[in-house]
Scaffold this motif. Structure first.
Motif, mmCIF file in Angstrom:
data_model
loop_
_atom_site.group_PDB
_atom_site.id
_atom_site.type_symbol
_atom_site.label_atom_id
_atom_site.label_comp_id
_atom_site.label_asym_id
_atom_site.label_seq_id
_atom_site.Cartn_x
_atom_site.Cartn_y
_atom_site.Cartn_z
ATOM 1 N N ALA A 197 21.001 -3.665 -1.105
ATOM 2 C CA ALA A 197 20.259 -4.406 -2.127
ATOM 3 C C ALA A 197 18.756 -4.258 -1.976
ATOM 4 N N ILE A 198 18.268 -3.952 -0.776
ATOM 5 C CA ILE A 198 16.814 -3.884 -0.600
ATOM 6 C C ILE A 198 16.211 -2.718 -1.387
ATOM 7 N N TYR A 199 17.021 -1.710 -1.712
ATOM 8 C CA TYR A 199 16.501 -0.546 -2.440
ATOM 9 C C TYR A 199 16.425 -0.802 -3.939
ATOM 10 N N GLU A 200 16.764 -2.012 -4.367
ATOM 11 C CA GLU A 200 16.588 -2.416 -5.757
ATOM 12 C C GLU A 200 15.333 -3.259 -5.938
ATOM 13 N N LEU A 201 14.581 -3.471 -4.853
ATOM 14 C CA LEU A 201 13.414 -4.351 -4.870
ATOM 15 C C LEU A 201 12.120 -3.535 -4.866
ATOM 16 N N PRO A 202 10.988 -4.160 -5.229
ATOM 17 C CA PRO A 202 9.694 -3.479 -5.091
ATOM 18 C C PRO A 202 9.445 -3.085 -3.637
ATOM 19 N N PHE A 203 8.695 -2.017 -3.454
ATOM 20 C CA PHE A 203 8.502 -1.428 -2.130
ATOM 21 C C PHE A 203 7.976 -2.435 -1.105
ATOM 22 N N THR A 204 6.942 -3.204 -1.466
ATOM 23 C CA THR A 204 6.333 -4.107 -0.498
ATOM 24 C C THR A 204 7.289 -5.214 -0.058
ATOM 25 N N ILE A 205 8.173 -5.648 -0.959
ATOM 26 C CA ILE A 205 9.164 -6.666 -0.588
ATOM 27 C C ILE A 205 10.298 -6.028 0.196
ATOM 28 N N ALA A 206 10.696 -4.838 -0.221
ATOM 29 C CA ALA A 206 11.785 -4.150 0.473
ATOM 30 C C ALA A 206 11.423 -3.843 1.915
ATOM 31 N N GLU A 207 10.142 -3.590 2.197
ATOM 32 C CA GLU A 207 9.707 -3.303 3.569
ATOM 33 C C GLU A 207 10.074 -4.435 4.519
ATOM 34 N N GLY A 208 9.836 -5.667 4.078
ATOM 35 C CA GLY A 208 10.151 -6.807 4.928
ATOM 36 C C GLY A 208 11.632 -6.928 5.207
ATOM 37 N N PHE A 209 12.457 -6.747 4.190
ATOM 38 C CA PHE A 209 13.905 -6.820 4.391
ATOM 39 C C PHE A 209 14.399 -5.667 5.259
ATOM 40 N N ALA A 210 13.805 -4.484 5.090
ATOM 41 C CA ALA A 210 14.210 -3.344 5.923
ATOM 42 C C ALA A 210 13.923 -3.613 7.394
ATOM 43 N N THR A 229 5.403 3.107 -6.319
ATOM 44 C CA THR A 229 4.369 3.459 -7.283
ATOM 45 C C THR A 229 3.616 4.696 -6.784
ATOM 46 N N ARG A 230 2.787 5.254 -7.659
ATOM 47 C CA ARG A 230 2.013 6.431 -7.253
ATOM 48 C C ARG A 230 1.127 6.124 -6.059
ATOM 49 N N LEU A 231 0.476 4.962 -6.085
ATOM 50 C CA LEU A 231 -0.422 4.620 -4.994
ATOM 51 C C LEU A 231 0.357 4.389 -3.702
ATOM 52 N N THR A 248 3.503 13.414 -4.814
ATOM 53 C CA THR A 248 2.752 12.633 -5.785
ATOM 54 C C THR A 248 1.967 13.564 -6.690
ATOM 55 N N ASP A 249 2.011 13.309 -7.985
ATOM 56 C CA ASP A 249 1.227 14.093 -8.934
ATOM 57 C C ASP A 249 -0.218 13.606 -8.859
ATOM 58 N N LEU A 250 -1.038 14.341 -8.144
ATOM 59 C CA LEU A 250 -2.415 13.913 -7.914
ATOM 60 C C LEU A 250 -3.256 13.961 -9.176
ATOM 61 N N THR A 251 -2.865 14.752 -10.153
ATOM 62 C CA THR A 251 -3.698 14.925 -11.350
ATOM 63 C C THR A 251 -3.780 13.655 -12.194
ATOM 64 N N VAL A 252 -2.846 12.720 -12.006
ATOM 65 C CA VAL A 252 -2.867 11.494 -12.799
ATOM 66 C C VAL A 252 -3.593 10.362 -12.094
ATOM 67 N N MET A 253 -4.094 10.602 -10.874
ATOM 68 C CA MET A 253 -4.773 9.562 -10.127
ATOM 69 C C MET A 253 -6.171 9.323 -10.680
ATOM 70 N N PRO A 254 -6.682 8.068 -10.633
ATOM 71 C CA PRO A 254 -8.089 7.821 -10.998
ATOM 72 C C PRO A 254 -9.022 8.621 -10.091
ATOM 73 N N LEU A 255 -10.172 8.990 -10.611
ATOM 74 C CA LEU A 255 -11.041 9.953 -9.939
ATOM 75 C C LEU A 255 -11.514 9.468 -8.565
ATOM 76 N N THR A 256 -12.027 8.251 -8.479
ATOM 77 C CA THR A 256 -12.558 7.774 -7.199
ATOM 78 C C THR A 256 -11.448 7.579 -6.178
ATOM 79 N N ARG A 257 -10.323 7.058 -6.625
ATOM 80 C CA ARG A 257 -9.186 6.884 -5.702
ATOM 81 C C ARG A 257 -8.692 8.227 -5.194
ATOM 82 N N LEU A 258 -8.673 9.212 -6.058
ATOM 83 C CA LEU A 258 -8.279 10.561 -5.649
ATOM 84 C C LEU A 258 -9.285 11.130 -4.656
#
Length: 519
Positions: A197-210, A229-231, A248-258
């Protein structure tokens, strides 16, 4: 005489407003290379209070500009905490601006703002209405209930919002329901006993259960990768690598974050991935340039990659990332372009924070190109030798180019806590704060007001235009969000009414109950 006093007052007001705009763009209350965090916070607090008390309408209008999220949240909280200082017309305008800015902020920032209002004991009808409207506009509150459970529960209590149905039961009566029709809520319930079930949750929440289930990190990252998510994928890319088989498709990242990601890579890896990283930076810059690509004529840039461009431990390489992003954006905007790094380097992909800041020498090199525009991206600390850049720019502007054939703008990514502003190179050169390289074109526009050739009426007219444009854009976005929300609810209702899904939920519920009994 009266006219002279009024003009002088207008000049002071314009300077005060531009001072605050620069701070709101660059300052985050965190440690910088030349100043401590407590100095940053004290300086920023003074500016917020000064501008709010003396120019409240302008203070609210700054929400429509490209300021950073930290200051946007602070302005919203300050306006709501001091509502008794505003007249009815100001309250109406502030309410529209606050609602529009909240819709544009990341949800975690909004919940942080609501927490600050609760701590300040601000709970009037207007504040509760703003919070309820924001919650009602959220496309997926079930996702928020899982990812921001504590924050959502606090907001619901603070606004007296019962959140009826299973969402209210999930938040305020946990453990009472044997299953939930919403798959995220039910996955959260089952994740306490089922590893799948943890793989049905958002990544940050799933980390805690894992971690709770003792799932090996490599296996967890491989299975959770489709839900990242991409980030999140970018942050864990060095860890996952070939383990997940995802990229990760880097071309879709915001410029400064990239740019920050590129600078975080070892120089050897940057060299190996040169084609990929350069193509991604150029694609992101071209997207940021939009319809203005290639329209700026001859452009020269002086870009600061001195040691101080490292920033600090909490804003690591941020000034250098802004310079790197600005390099690729100016390349996209210009018809012809020349870059001059303070280190003398020629390879933008290999830049690193190193050496002194010979800005004066680099400005001379850039002016030799006879550009139509000269853009300087630097923290303003000119130390090789000190003050040379300011003297070069003064002589150029007063003696060599009094007709202003070359437009010169200084963009500074670092807030100077002692000066309550970004550090300037010369009085004759307009300076504006910058936090994200993709905002460069808009900030060059606002920098004209710092040169002193335009007064307060022009500045107010500019703020009015930006406010109207901001509110119109947010209104269109809200319409699109409402349409997406209706479609999402229709899909959810259809899924919950399917017999197979109900049987699956009942089966999952029985497994969870069996697991609970076994424990």
């Amino acid at each position: 005489m009266t006219g002279t006093k009024e003009s002088f007052a207008d000049l002071i007001a314009a300077e005060d407003v531009l001072l605050f705009v620069n701070a709101a763009v660059t300052a985050t209350g965190q440690r910088e290379f030349h100043s401590r965090a407590d100095h940053q916070r004290l300086s920023l607090s003074f500016l917020h209070e000064y501008v709010r008390v003396n120019y409240r309408s302008i203070y609210a209008a700054v929400l429509a500009l490209d300021i950073n999220d930290h200051n946007a949240v602070r302005i919203i909280v300050e306006l709501l905490c001091t509502a008794d200082e505003a007249d009815p017309e100001q309250k109406r305008t502030e309410g529209r601006l606050i609602a529009a800015r909240l819709a544009a902020l990341p949800p975690q920032r909004v919940y942080r703002a609501f927490h600050a209002l609760r701590s300040a004991k601000v709970n009037n009808r207007r504040t509760r209405a703003i919070q309820r409207d924001w919650l009602a506009a959220r496309a997926d509150l079930a996702h928020d209930a899982v990812k921001y459970r504590s924050a959502l529960k606090t907001v619901a209590r603070h606004t007296h919002n019962p959140l009826d149905g299973e969402l209210g039961a999930f938040l305020f009566r946990p453990g009472k329901s044997t299953r939930y029709s919403d798959p995220r809520l039910d996955a959260y319930r089952r994740a306490r006993y089922e590893q799948d079930a943890i793989y049905e949750l958002p990544f940050t929440i799933a980390e805690g259960f894992a971690a709770k289930h003792g799932v090996p990190r490599a296996r967890f990252l491989e299975r959770i990768a489709p839900r990242m998510t991409r980030l999140e994928r970018l942050r864990t890319q060095s860890t996952t690598g070939d383990t997940t088989g995802t990229t990760t498709d880097l071309t879709v990242m915001p410029l400064t974050r990239l740019a920050l990601f590129v600078l975080s890579l070892p120089r050897a890896e940057r060299h190996l991935r040169r084609a990929e990283l350069t193509a991604a930076l150029r694609a992101s810059a071209l997207r940021a340039a939009g319809p203005y690509a290639g329209s700026w004529g001859r452009v020269s840039a002086v870009l600061d990659d001195s040691y101080s461009s490292y920033g600090s431990g909490v804003k690591r390489r941020r000034p250098l990332a802004v310079a790197l992003g600005a390099h690729f954006l100016l390349e996209a905007l210009a018809g012809s372009y020349g870059a001059h790094w303070t280190s003398g380097g020629r390879d933008p992909l290999m830049v690193r924070p190193w050496g002194p800041s010979p800005l004066g020498s680099r400005v001379l090199d850039a002016l030799e190109d006879s550009p139509e525009r000269l853009v300087i991206v630097s923290d303003g600390f000119d130390n090789a030798p000190p003050g040379l850049a300011g003297e070069v720019l003064r002589v150029w502007r007063t003696r060599l180019d009094p007709e202003r054939r070359t437009s010169i703008v200084h963009l500074n990514p670092v807030y100077d806590a002692e000066g309550f502003d970004v550090r300037r190179l010369a009085p004759s050169v307009p300076t504006a704060g910058i936090r994200d390289a993709e905002d460069l074109a808009a900030l060059v526009e606002i920098a004209q007001f710092t040169e002193g050739r335009t007064g307060l009426p022009e500045l107010l007219a500019y703020l009015d235009r930006r406010t109207e444009r901001f509110l119109t854009a947010q209104k269109a976005d809200r319409k699109a969000d409402r349409k997406a929300l209706q479609q999402h609810r229709q899909r959810t209702d259809q899924q919950s009414n399917q017999p197979g899904d109900q049987q699956g939920d009942q089966s999952s519920s029985r497994k969870a109950d069996q697991g609970k009994g076994g424990r």
